[in-house]
Every structure is written in C-alpha cells, then in structure tokens.
Design an enzyme around this catalytic site. Sequence first.
Site, mmCIF file in Angstrom:
data_model
loop_
_atom_site.group_PDB
_atom_site.id
_atom_site.type_symbol
_atom_site.label_atom_id
_atom_site.label_comp_id
_atom_site.label_asym_id
_atom_site.label_seq_id
_atom_site.Cartn_x
_atom_site.Cartn_y
_atom_site.Cartn_z
ATOM 1 C CG ASN A 154 1.187 -27.810 33.716
ATOM 2 O OD1 ASN A 154 0.279 -27.548 32.936
ATOM 3 N ND2 ASN A 154 1.233 -28.953 34.379
ATOM 4 C CD GLU A 250 -5.791 -33.639 29.749
ATOM 5 O OE1 GLU A 250 -5.661 -34.500 28.895
ATOM 6 O OE2 GLU A 250 -4.915 -32.793 29.976
ATOM 7 C CB CYS A 284 -1.901 -32.660 36.234
ATOM 8 S SG CYS A 284 -1.395 -33.598 34.786
#
Length: 475
Positions: A154, A250, A284
């Site tokens: 992304n 992450e 996210c």
Amino acid sequence: MSKQYKNYINGEWKTSEKEIAIFAPADNEALGTVPAMSQAEVDDAMAAARAALPAWRSLSYVERAAYLHKVADILVRDQEKIGAILSKEVAKGYKAAVSEVVRTADIIRYAAEEGVRLSGEVLEGGSFEAASKKKIAVVRREPVGVVLAISPFNYPVNLAGSKIAPALIGGNVVMFKPPTQGSISGLLLAEAFVEAGLPAGVFNTITGRGSEIGDYIVEHPEVNFVNFTGSTPVGERIGQLAGMRPIMLELGGKDSAIVLEDADLELTAKQVVAGAFGYSGQRCTAVKRVLVMDSVADKLADLIKAEVLKLSVGMPEDNADITPLIDTAAADFIQGLVEDAADKGATALTEFKREANLITPVLFDKVTTDMRLAWEEPFGPVLPIIRVTSVEEAIAISNQSEYGLQASVFTQNFPQAFAIAEQLEVGTVHINNKTQRGTDNFPFLGAKKSGAGVQGVKYSIEAMTQVKSVVFDIQ
Ligand code: NAP
Ligand code: G3H
C-alpha cells in the site's frame, strides 16, 4: 514488449533466471518483469552488503547525510515519473502516488538532518562505592549492521524510505525487499539511491515472492535487524524466525473512531470518511469502525452517509477516491465481510456494487459485536458503525480488538478526551481528527498485534543503532 527491471546488488543491476510479470490491478496492463531472486543470489547480495559495512559506518554523519540529501533531490525531480508507475502498480490515485514520492523525499531529508544532530552522552559512576566516582562512561550509538527492510504494497515507496533512510544515516547497510505488487516502484526508488552515488554494497535490492524467499531472507545469518511493515500473520512469522535478532514490526489495525455526544458531528463525519476511505481503505491507519453514542448515532450516520455518497469511484489515473483493490482475493475478502454483516442484520446505508476488484464504498449502521466487521481488518472501502450507550462500552469494544494501532476521539471536552486516550490500548490517539501515521517524525507504533518497536524518524534511527559504552577511570 514490457520492460525488464533488475535488482541492484553490489553496485550493479542484475537479472535472475526466473522473472515475475507485474500487471496493473486496475486494467491488467503489463507493467514489466522483476527478477525472482534465487537463494544463491541472495547469498551474494548479503555478502556484498556485509563487505560494504566497515567503510560506510566509518563515514561521518555529515558525509552519509550528503548522500541522502541527493537521493531526496532526485526523488523530488522524478516525482511524476515514479508516481505514474506507482499509481498503476498499486492502483493508487495519481496525485496520491506523486505525493507518496514527495513524502518519501521529506522523510529521507529529515532522517539526514536528524542523523547530523545525533549525539552520545558521558556518564559519571553512580554507585555508593567510593571507587565508582572515578568511573566515566562514554556512551555512543553504533549501527546494528545489515538491515533487511521489507515494505508492503500500500506504500511500497514511502514505507521503504521510512526504513532505509534512518538505517543508512545510522551507519547500517541495507537489503531492501519491496512487495511483489509494488516492486517496480521499489526499484525506481532504488534508482535514486544509485544515482546519488552510494558506494557499492551499501544499498541492495531483493525481489521475489515473500512466500518463496521470505523465510530465507529473514533467517539469513548476515541479517542483523529486520524492519517490516505488512500483515500481522507475516509479522508474527518474522518474529518467530528472527530469534534473538532485533526486529521492528508495523502490522495490521482496527482503528476506532469514538464519537461522544458533544462532538462536532459535521467535522466528525468528514474526518471519519476521509480516514476510512482514503486509498479505498487500504491503509493500516484507516478508520475501521465508528463507535458512536446512541443519542447522536442517527444524525452522525446521516452525515457520514452524505459524505460517502460524495466519493468518486473510478480509475487511479482519474484520481478517483475509490479505485480497484490490489487483487481479487482482497475484493473477495471484503465481499465476505459485507455478506456476513448483511446476513446478521446490519443496516446497509449504501448499495453494495462490485465490478471485478472495484467495490463501491460500503457503509453499515447497527453493526453488532457478533459480526466479523466489528473485529476484522477489511483493508478495503467498508465502514461499520457500532452504536454504544456509554463511554465505558466504547472503550471496552475498542480494547477488545486483537489490534492496537491507533484510535480517534471526537468530543469538545478535552480533559475527557485525554482520560479516554489514557485507557485506549493503542500506540496513538488523535483528538478530533482521523487516525493517521503522520507527521513522519512523530512516534508511530502499534500495541498488541499491531506491531513491535517504535518508528518515526528519530525513533527509527535509535532502533537501528545500538548503544556502546566505553568505560574508564579518571585519576
Ligand atoms: P503482506 O502480505 O504481509 O506483505 C508485506 C511484505 O512482506 C511484502 O513485501 C511481502 O512480499 C513480504 N512478505 C510476504 N511473506 C513474507 C515472509 N514470509 N517473509 C518475509 N517477507 C514476506 O502485507 P501487504 O498485503 O503487503 O500489506 C497489507 C497489510 O499491511 C495490512 O494488514 C496492513 O494493515 C499492514 N500495514 C501496516 C502498516 C503499519 O504501519 N502498521 C502500514 C502499512 C500496511 P510479497 O509481496 O512478495 O508477498
Ligand atoms: O498504511 C499504513 C501507513 O503507515 C499509513 O500512513 O496514515 O499517512 O496513510 P497514512
């Protein structure tokens, strides 16, 4: 014929025997091929990185920073060239793709400047023994060594730069593995490092499917630090394979927007929709559920619906708000979540429409905690509204998530917002704003299954350097 992209290893662009063809998710255009590196080629690249470490770490921060400033200049110059491919490769609006490149240049520049300001400290002996008064410790930071940086589809460029630049300024050498869908963009980022003239071996790339070479590169004995952004299952696997080596993860999220009775509902609706549907929800930090007090839920649902209906649906080159998702599996997964919510009685406020990977934005009201949408990360354009009757219930539902990335609180009552923030099990709480990573110098972290370690330029440099003390006695 589509372009054959190469990996940059030890100062040379190299092909591999096997290649992977990359197609645009929006229209299936053939964008090029990237190498599927073999294990032997990975070994060679790792050895080159290791060999380059002593000379690179011996440079001054100012010398390393000069290279990074050049990289940033090149990225700004090439923002449209890289942005155009990035936009096609991950079906991201063209303007957003260009701004990802510029944001990456900003992070790289910030890392260069932050590195120049790094300093150590001198400590005096502190125990009660008389002799300890003579002791002095000179405490400095040194690189961890070879950093493996892995970015997700992304933000294949930005979430690469946020790892690579702090690693390099800290004196580390880097092995960069971009996502397969995003690897051409990653290799264009690499071109900027090449043009900036980094010494051979300091920065290298690895392309290939994570399912095929992921374990091999993570377990590789030359790797000293794994810096990963991506899904929670892959992050957990990396955690298992890394052993005693430090890692930064992450991972996924299920960010809540908690809306109290006194919130500015117009502002809340705008922020929630921007937060939930930016890049079609493939962030996210997207707002992934709204927890609203029952007394204002009808009004907020109407306002959010009105904002959702304004979203444009179309192609990346037209800068549509909602673009095709990264692949069919992602669209199928979202359809499954939508069907589950509809079957269990949630109220659909928009019509579900799907054409291939393009899904029109979906808004559900009266979602309940027995529905998958209350808990699972869709990574797509779907937003559930969950009605609650107390602040305590909102906090409890928010904290019940396995994730703990971020949350938002919308209220005019700042002391109460702070009190709620203290109770939320997340890395960051935004007050009267959507959940979001930036700015990139802020600490960025996830609690629970949302990650391990703290990113953010200064924090990333600290994570990828280790303290070394030299102790001596003064007369
Ligand atoms: P992903 O499937 O986990 O892939 C992420 C990266 O890991 C890709 O480069 C992938 O390569 C690689 N990979 C896959 N398997 C691997 C393995 N066994 N060992 C090492 N690397 C491996 O995630 P994604 O679909 O790209 O990204 C979406 C997810 O990332 C979402 O869950 C989202 O929440 C999360 N995310 C989190 C943050 C954050 O900051 N917390 C930011 C962005 C995204 P291939 O592409 O070759 O498989
Ligand atoms: O997808 C995860 C990114 O770190 C989110 O960044 O909040 O700036 O979109 P963003």
